[in-house]
Write a protein that holds these residues in place. Structure first.
Motif, PDB file in Angstrom:
ATOM      1  N   VAL A   1     -50.094  44.663  50.221  1.00 33.29           N
ATOM      2  CA  VAL A   1     -49.217  44.112  51.259  1.00 33.29           C
ATOM      3  C   VAL A   1     -49.609  42.658  51.505  1.00 33.29           C
ATOM      4  O   VAL A   1     -50.790  42.347  51.671  1.00 33.29           O
ATOM      5  CB  VAL A   1     -49.329  44.940  52.552  1.00 33.29           C
ATOM      6  CG1 VAL A   1     -48.522  44.290  53.675  1.00 33.29           C
ATOM      7  CG2 VAL A   1     -48.851  46.379  52.312  1.00 33.29           C
ATOM      8  N   PRO A   2     -48.659  41.727  51.528  1.00 37.62           N
ATOM      9  CA  PRO A   2     -48.989  40.324  51.797  1.00 37.62           C
ATOM     10  C   PRO A   2     -49.743  40.146  53.103  1.00 37.62           C
ATOM     11  O   PRO A   2     -49.485  40.846  54.081  1.00 37.62           O
ATOM     12  CB  PRO A   2     -47.607  39.650  51.865  1.00 37.62           C
ATOM     13  CG  PRO A   2     -46.734  40.496  51.011  1.00 37.62           C
ATOM     14  CD  PRO A   2     -47.218  41.914  51.229  1.00 37.62           C
ATOM     15  N   HIS A   3     -50.697  39.221  53.090  1.00 34.72           N
ATOM     16  CA  HIS A   3     -51.548  38.850  54.228  1.00 34.72           C
ATOM     17  C   HIS A   3     -52.672  39.843  54.488  1.00 34.72           C
ATOM     18  O   HIS A   3     -53.454  39.642  55.426  1.00 34.72           O
ATOM     19  CB  HIS A   3     -50.737  38.629  55.509  1.00 34.72           C
ATOM     20  CG  HIS A   3     -49.627  37.633  55.340  1.00 34.72           C
ATOM     21  ND1 HIS A   3     -49.855  36.316  55.019  1.00 34.72           N
ATOM     22  CD2 HIS A   3     -48.271  37.779  55.405  1.00 34.72           C
ATOM     23  CE1 HIS A   3     -48.696  35.683  54.919  1.00 34.72           C
ATOM     24  NE2 HIS A   3     -47.730  36.542  55.135  1.00 34.72           N
ATOM     25  N   VAL A   4     -52.781  40.915  53.681  1.00 30.28           N
ATOM     26  CA  VAL A   4     -53.951  41.787  53.766  1.00 30.28           C
ATOM     27  C   VAL A   4     -55.061  41.135  52.942  1.00 30.28           C
ATOM     28  O   VAL A   4     -54.941  40.984  51.729  1.00 30.28           O
ATOM     29  CB  VAL A   4     -53.645  43.205  53.253  1.00 30.28           C
ATOM     30  CG1 VAL A   4     -54.932  44.017  53.116  1.00 30.28           C
ATOM     31  CG2 VAL A   4     -52.675  43.905  54.196  1.00 30.28           C
TER      32      VAL A   4
ATOM     33  N   ALA B   1     -53.163  35.832  59.423  1.00 32.64           N
ATOM     34  CA  ALA B   1     -51.819  35.258  59.432  1.00 32.64           C
ATOM     35  C   ALA B   1     -51.812  33.906  60.125  1.00 32.64           C
ATOM     36  O   ALA B   1     -52.703  33.590  60.912  1.00 32.64           O
ATOM     37  CB  ALA B   1     -50.848  36.214  60.123  1.00 32.64           C
ATOM     38  N   ARG B   2     -50.768  33.132  59.829  1.00 39.41           N
ATOM     39  CA  ARG B   2     -50.660  31.787  60.403  1.00 39.41           C
ATOM     40  C   ARG B   2     -50.001  31.788  61.775  1.00 39.41           C
ATOM     41  O   ARG B   2     -50.088  30.814  62.504  1.00 39.41           O
ATOM     42  CB  ARG B   2     -49.860  30.884  59.462  1.00 39.41           C
ATOM     43  CG  ARG B   2     -50.510  30.618  58.110  1.00 39.41           C
ATOM     44  CD  ARG B   2     -49.615  29.702  57.287  1.00 39.41           C
ATOM     45  NE  ARG B   2     -50.212  29.349  56.011  1.00 39.41           N
ATOM     46  CZ  ARG B   2     -49.985  29.983  54.882  1.00 39.41           C
ATOM     47  NH1 ARG B   2     -49.208  31.046  54.873  1.00 39.41           N
ATOM     48  NH2 ARG B   2     -50.549  29.589  53.756  1.00 39.41           N
TER      49      ARG B   2
ATOM     50  N   GLN C   1     -47.220  40.152  63.204  1.00 45.70           N
ATOM     51  CA  GLN C   1     -46.428  41.313  63.590  1.00 45.70           C
ATOM     52  C   GLN C   1     -45.549  41.798  62.443  1.00 45.70           C
ATOM     53  O   GLN C   1     -45.353  43.006  62.269  1.00 45.70           O
ATOM     54  CB  GLN C   1     -45.573  40.979  64.819  1.00 45.70           C
ATOM     55  CG  GLN C   1     -46.374  40.738  66.087  1.00 45.70           C
ATOM     56  CD  GLN C   1     -47.247  41.934  66.466  1.00 45.70           C
ATOM     57  OE1 GLN C   1     -46.811  43.099  66.350  1.00 45.70           O
ATOM     58  NE2 GLN C   1     -48.464  41.665  66.918  1.00 45.70           N
ATOM     59  N   ALA C   2     -45.049  40.874  61.638  1.00 50.13           N
ATOM     60  CA  ALA C   2     -44.239  41.269  60.484  1.00 50.13           C
ATOM     61  C   ALA C   2     -45.064  42.066  59.488  1.00 50.13           C
ATOM     62  O   ALA C   2     -44.589  43.036  58.888  1.00 50.13           O
ATOM     63  CB  ALA C   2     -43.628  40.033  59.823  1.00 50.13           C
TER      64      ALA C   2
ATOM     65  N   PHE D   1     -46.560  47.853  57.285  1.00 49.41           N
ATOM     66  CA  PHE D   1     -47.465  48.966  57.003  1.00 49.41           C
ATOM     67  C   PHE D   1     -46.747  50.306  57.095  1.00 49.41           C
ATOM     68  O   PHE D   1     -47.082  51.250  56.364  1.00 49.41           O
ATOM     69  CB  PHE D   1     -48.655  48.950  57.959  1.00 49.41           C
ATOM     70  CG  PHE D   1     -49.624  47.823  57.711  1.00 49.41           C
ATOM     71  CD1 PHE D   1     -49.699  47.214  56.474  1.00 49.41           C
ATOM     72  CD2 PHE D   1     -50.464  47.369  58.717  1.00 49.41           C
ATOM     73  CE1 PHE D   1     -50.591  46.173  56.238  1.00 49.41           C
ATOM     74  CE2 PHE D   1     -51.361  46.338  58.489  1.00 49.41           C
ATOM     75  CZ  PHE D   1     -51.426  45.742  57.250  1.00 49.41           C
ATOM     76  N   ASN D   2     -45.769  50.423  57.990  1.00 48.43           N
ATOM     77  CA  ASN D   2     -45.066  51.691  58.128  1.00 48.43           C
ATOM     78  C   ASN D   2     -44.232  52.031  56.900  1.00 48.43           C
ATOM     79  O   ASN D   2     -43.846  53.181  56.710  1.00 48.43           O
ATOM     80  CB  ASN D   2     -44.175  51.665  59.368  1.00 48.43           C
ATOM     81  CG  ASN D   2     -44.981  51.747  60.653  1.00 48.43           C
ATOM     82  OD1 ASN D   2     -46.084  52.298  60.671  1.00 48.43           O
ATOM     83  ND2 ASN D   2     -44.448  51.193  61.730  1.00 48.43           N
ATOM     84  N   ALA D   3     -43.956  51.005  56.078  1.00 49.00           N
ATOM     85  CA  ALA D   3     -43.199  51.261  54.843  1.00 49.00           C
ATOM     86  C   ALA D   3     -44.101  51.707  53.698  1.00 49.00           C
ATOM     87  O   ALA D   3     -43.608  52.114  52.645  1.00 49.00           O
ATOM     88  CB  ALA D   3     -42.425  50.009  54.437  1.00 49.00           C
TER      89      ALA D   3
END
Length: 331
Positions: A258-261, A284-285, A291-292, A297-299
């Motif tokens: 997942v991006p940003h992990v 994150a920036r 939050q995005a 994560f739920n996906a």
């Protein structure tokens, strides 16, 4: 025109293992050695970077653990100060979202020395820290992509078992080199010569050992270590899940992409106080970007239905690389 972000994207990893590395790095970017050294000196002094040096793979030299305390708000500064004062502690953050609200990383030469660090902290603060050593990693990479809209290339790999003993036998000379590296490479044209004077090993031998450690994965990354907040990554959260043991590896591998992990790994539960076994760090920036990512994560298959907690960082008390020199005398 000079592009600072491109410079730091380049110099965060694969720093030259050459006798004159700043010259080699400068040449690759069309810069002068003097300009590179001046820029790094400026940002080191301003606290934008912490050092030029090695990031070792978890538990390949010595041992480490993620630990936590439940601290009343009135005692937070005092307890955090005591934890941060220990030279074995590298990171120390206050986090919201759970009664365990002070989280720190501690490292030592071996497990008995690490236990002694935790015992001393427990004695001084009146509480035994939650002790959560790494069991398996799915993704660990604290090199931060600095171009907006890009998340950086990720190395595809399977889960790694993490041993409680070093990956290879290390000599006294190896440990002297590791201790000398802790402060980072000096900003001089021939930094490995200065490192040699610190540890009593020839520059040529230092380069050979560093190359071997990097090639075998003991050194995960070698280059500029950024203070990520200074480069726009001002928001981070630790996310944890209670995933059935039979599914945690499969879910952890999916979560790692997942991006940003930036970190994803398995750690033990400590029932009844701590039921979670899957961890992911998000950097994150912006709050919206954070939050995005949490919403994504739920996906991830299997995550939406399991218990989770989100612990955003509210205060950074300490952040630097793990240091082992404080335990050399005990080895």
């Amino acid at each position: 025109m000079f592009d600072e972000l491109q410079f730091y994207n380049h110099i965060q990893r694969d720093f030259p293992l050459e006798l004159r590395p700043y010259f080699c790095a400068a040449e690759a970017l069309g810069m002068s050695e003097r300009m590179v050294l001046s820029l790094l000196a400026r940002d080191l002094g301003a606290g934008r970077i912490s050092r030029i040096g090695a990031v070792f793979a978890p538990n390949t030299i010595g041992v480490s653990t993620l630990a936590a305390l439940a601290v009343p708000s009135a005692r937070m500064d005092r307890v955090a100060g005591r934890v941060s004062a220990d030279p074995a502690v590298s990171h120390n953050y206050a986090r919201d979202g759970h009664h365990y609200n002070l989280w720190f990383v501690a490292g030592a030469r071996d497990r008995p020395q690490l236990d002694a660090v935790l015992d001393d902290i427990a004695y001084d603060v009146g509480q035994a820290p939650l002790d959560l050593p790494l069991e398996r990693e799915y993704h660990i990479d604290l090199g931060f992509p600095l171009s907006r809209g890009r998340h950086g290339a990720r190395e595809a790999r399977g889960p790694r078992e993490t041993c409680t003993q070093p990956a290879q036998a290390l000599s006294h000379a190896d440990w002297r080199l590791i201790a000398a590296l802790e402060a980072g490479l000096p900003l001089t044209p021939f930094p490995y010569h200065a490192l040699a004077r610190r540890c009593g090993i020839s520059p040529t031998e230092i380069l050979c050992r560093l190359a071997q450690w990097r090639n075998t994965g003991i050194i995960r990354r070698f280059g500029a270590i950024l203070h990520h907040r200074k480069f726009g990554y001002a928001h981070n959260a630790m996310c944890v899940w209670n995933v059935p043991d039979a599914r945690v590896d499969a879910i952890g591998m999916r979560l790692a992409h997942v991006p940003h992990v930036t970190l994803c790994y398995r750690r033990p539960r400590r029932l009844p106080d701590w039921p979670y076994n899957l961890f992911a760090m998000v950097h994150a920036r912006s709050q919206a970007e954070l939050q995005a990512t949490l919403a994504r994560f739920n996906a991830v298959g299997g995550l939406a239905a399991v218990p989770r907690a989100v612990l955003p960082a509210s205060r950074c008390f300490k952040q630097r690389g793990t240091r082992y020199s404080c335990t050399l005398a005990a080895a």
